[in-house]
Design a protein around this motif. Sequence first.
Motif: not given
Length: 252
Positions: A191-196
């Motif tokens: 999965m492509t993800m941007a995680i803060v």
Amino acid sequence: MKEKVLEIESLTKAFGEHVVLNGLDLSICKGEVVVIIGPSGCGKSTLLRCINGLEPINGGIIRLDGEVISNQKKNMHLVRQKIGMVFQSYDLFPNMTIIDNILLAPLKVQKREKKEALKEAEELLSRVGLSEKIKAYPRELSGGQKQRVAIVRALIMHPEIMLFDEVTAALDPQMVREVLNVILELARHGMTMAIVTHEMAFAKSVADRVIFLDEGKIKEENTPNEFFEHPKTKRAQEFLNTFSYEEVHKES
Ligand code: ADP
Ligand code: MG
């Protein structure tokens, strides 16, 4: 070269006079996991909200799968279906069962067939270890369980990218792990993800790339090992130092 899912060029975002993001560039490739860290108030949530079209932007351009999505009023409902977002608060509908919460958007927005959507919901619930909660109400679930439902609710839309904004910040320590494990599992499945996140050990293990946001820009960007072992900028060093101090402080 790997296909770019998300492309952000010179993103500027201000609230009145207060410029929060100041010419920020960021691309995320298919299957890539980017962890965004930085001091409180540096604009991490604002960045995710701009990507998701929850905030109008003042300058620059955001593309998803090559299509411009920034400041597009018309097709934003279609764009949002391609972007899964999970926040700190899960905002499930309290008067609806877990399964009804999950099926709401696929049935009402995507007009999918009930049988097919239900089957997928069951599979996803099983993947996050919540099969037995299918008919429960949100109030019967722990915070960690609700957060896992929120992730399922986003995944069932088949997003191109998932955005996570401090999803474990309000959870008890033992629930943090069960939610982070679900995200790690998503990473393993590409999965492509941007995680803060403020969970540094998690950031290190899940990230393909870490970006350090400060003063409206990406101040530093590196592989997790390099970033955590050898931060280059003074600001990143200071930021990581505060962290190790807090960690030590908590344990003592
Ligand atoms: P972070 O998530 O990194 O802690 P935020 O993106 O929430 O930071 O906030 C960045 C800055 O923008 C902060 O100074 C915050 O006060 C300001 N800000 C965020 N949202 C708004 C808003 N809706 N109106 C005015 N200022 C805002
Ligand atoms: Mg935030």
